[in-house]
Design an enzyme around this catalytic site. Structure first.
Site, PDB file in Angstrom:
ATOM      1  N   ARG A 164      44.693  25.965  54.425  1.00  0.00           N
ATOM      2  CA  ARG A 164      44.848  26.438  55.796  1.00  0.00           C
ATOM      3  C   ARG A 164      45.825  25.523  56.522  1.00  0.00           C
ATOM      4  O   ARG A 164      45.837  24.311  56.309  1.00  0.00           O
ATOM      5  CB  ARG A 164      43.497  26.455  56.524  1.00  0.00           C
ATOM      6  CG  ARG A 164      42.616  27.645  56.155  1.00  0.00           C
ATOM      7  CD  ARG A 164      43.195  28.938  56.706  1.00  0.00           C
ATOM      8  NE  ARG A 164      42.369  30.102  56.460  1.00  0.00           N
ATOM      9  CZ  ARG A 164      42.536  30.940  55.447  1.00  0.00           C
ATOM     10  NH1 ARG A 164      43.484  30.706  54.549  1.00  0.00           N
ATOM     11  NH2 ARG A 164      41.781  32.011  55.323  1.00  0.00           N
TER      12      ARG A 164
ATOM     13  N   GLU B  10      50.940  30.985  62.907  1.00  0.00           N
ATOM     14  CA  GLU B  10      51.614  31.970  62.078  1.00  0.00           C
ATOM     15  C   GLU B  10      51.793  33.255  62.883  1.00  0.00           C
ATOM     16  O   GLU B  10      50.916  33.632  63.654  1.00  0.00           O
ATOM     17  CB  GLU B  10      50.798  32.252  60.808  1.00  0.00           C
ATOM     18  CG  GLU B  10      50.647  31.028  59.917  1.00  0.00           C
ATOM     19  CD  GLU B  10      49.847  31.293  58.646  1.00  0.00           C
ATOM     20  OE1 GLU B  10      49.504  32.478  58.404  1.00  0.00           O
ATOM     21  OE2 GLU B  10      49.567  30.351  57.906  1.00  0.00           O
TER      22      GLU B  10
ATOM     23  N   HIS C 240      52.830  32.633  54.019  1.00  0.00           N
ATOM     24  CA  HIS C 240      51.429  32.925  53.720  1.00  0.00           C
ATOM     25  C   HIS C 240      51.313  34.088  52.735  1.00  0.00           C
ATOM     26  O   HIS C 240      50.641  35.089  52.996  1.00  0.00           O
ATOM     27  CB  HIS C 240      50.651  33.236  54.998  1.00  0.00           C
ATOM     28  CG  HIS C 240      49.178  32.983  54.865  1.00  0.00           C
ATOM     29  ND1 HIS C 240      48.382  32.646  55.931  1.00  0.00           N
ATOM     30  CD2 HIS C 240      48.348  33.029  53.791  1.00  0.00           C
ATOM     31  CE1 HIS C 240      47.121  32.491  55.529  1.00  0.00           C
ATOM     32  NE2 HIS C 240      47.076  32.733  54.226  1.00  0.00           N
TER      33      HIS C 240
END
Length: 327
Positions: free
Chosen positions: A224, A253, A272
């Site tokens: 994370r 993000e 991601h």
């Protein structure tokens, strides 16, 4: 028994739930409508797993779903004190992302060891420059996070001849505890973060940590974003405290075009995507439908999150039920 109401916190493309026709009243909502619709739901499917809406809406008034399932490995965007204290069962998508993420990490390790970024840049410049690359076999890695993703990363790296130390919350059998992390980091060629985001792991990779790493070592984060102090990592790379890094997750993000991280030397930035292979949404849908069928049949659910810890505890082979499982 009347059909349970299944509320889906939706995003495009929607989940494929056709098999549940006649077995659930399926309702869809976006972030703005979640708080108003939560009281009518028996089950909540968090399909939009990048949303913070559940954490924000849960403390409101009225009944709450008996079961919440998130289509992600992490649950940090769901949990709030009220949900953690409730009787609601929370499950995650364990079993979908482990192998793809491990393959992605392995690809990054190979790319660094064989200087593929350098080769591509020299090709772009039309420059022939012979270099020596790094031999993976015999190198040392530390994988932080002893859950299914960390274990699969460990398995693939060992297949390449890498000596891997797996670090979890507590020491147990083949897993090191966090008290060993500094010592192992100082010897490692690769440090790979696959840990969950909890109160104890937030910002654990900071200037002090990067100062422990060898100048030839690389850091990879597929856990994370908030686990890493990004400014400290950028400074460590600029000062050449470490040789390189790769981030697939970030504090915020998507990463904006003005972020200085795009220009940090020897940093690979990816959006991601480490766990997302072709067909991954279909696999997530199939997993949820299978779990829903178990739930309506009164069978135990897999992937139940320990809400106090913030992840699904994992037992090692041969571990007894009375023993404390790790992450």
């Amino acid at each position: 028994m009347s059909e349970p109401t299944l509320l889906v916190l939706d995003t495009d493309p929607s989940p494929r739930l056709g098999r549940l026709t006649g077995r659930a009243r399926i309702r869809y909502t976006d972030e703005a409508g979640l708080a108003a619709r939560l009281p009518e739901a028996d089950v909540l499917l968090v399909w939009d797993f990048a949303s913070d809406a559940v954490r924000e809406a849960w403390p409101g008034e009225g009944p709450r779903p008996a079961w919440v399932h998130t289509a992600s490995a992490g649950v940090d965007r769901l949990l709030c004190p009220e949900l953690t204290a409730s009787d609601t069962v929370v499950t995650n998508a364990r079993g979908i992302f482990e192998r793809p993420i491990a393959e992605y990490v392995t690809g990054l390790v190979l790319a660094f060891a064989k200087d593929l970024p350098g080769t591509l840049e020299l090709q772009r410049r039309r420059q022939w420059r012979h270099r020596e690359s790094t031999r993976l076999a015999g190198s040392r890695a530390v994988v932080v996070g002893a859950g299914p993703i960390g274990r699969e990363i460990t398995r693939l790296l060992i297949a390449l001849g890498v000596q891997v130390a797996l670090v979890g919350r507590t020491a147990r059998r083949t897993i090191h505890g966090t008290e060993d992390l500094d010592r192992l980091t100082a010897l490692a060629d690769w440090v790979i973060c696959a840990a969950p985001l909890t109160g104890s792991t937030r910002a654990m990779f900071d200037a002090r940590f990067f100062g422990l790493m060898q100048p030839s070592a690389r850091f990879i984060n597929v856990g994370r974003g908030p686990l890493v102090v990004e400014d400290d990592l950028a400074e460590a790379l600029r000062r050449r405290w470490i040789a390189g890094a790769a981030l697939d997750v970030f504090e915020r993000e998507p990463l904006g075009p003005q972020s200085p991280l795009w220009d940090v030397p020897d940093l690979i930035v990816s959006p991601h995507m480490s766990g997302d292979t072709a067909g991954w949404r279909d696999r997530l849908s199939e997993q949820f439908v299978a779990m829903y069928e178990l739930w309506t049949a009164g069978e135990p659910l897999p992937n139940v999150v320990d809400k106090q810890r913030g992840y699904v505890p994992v037992r090692e082979p041969g571990e007894q039920p009375g023993e404390q499982p790790g992450e």
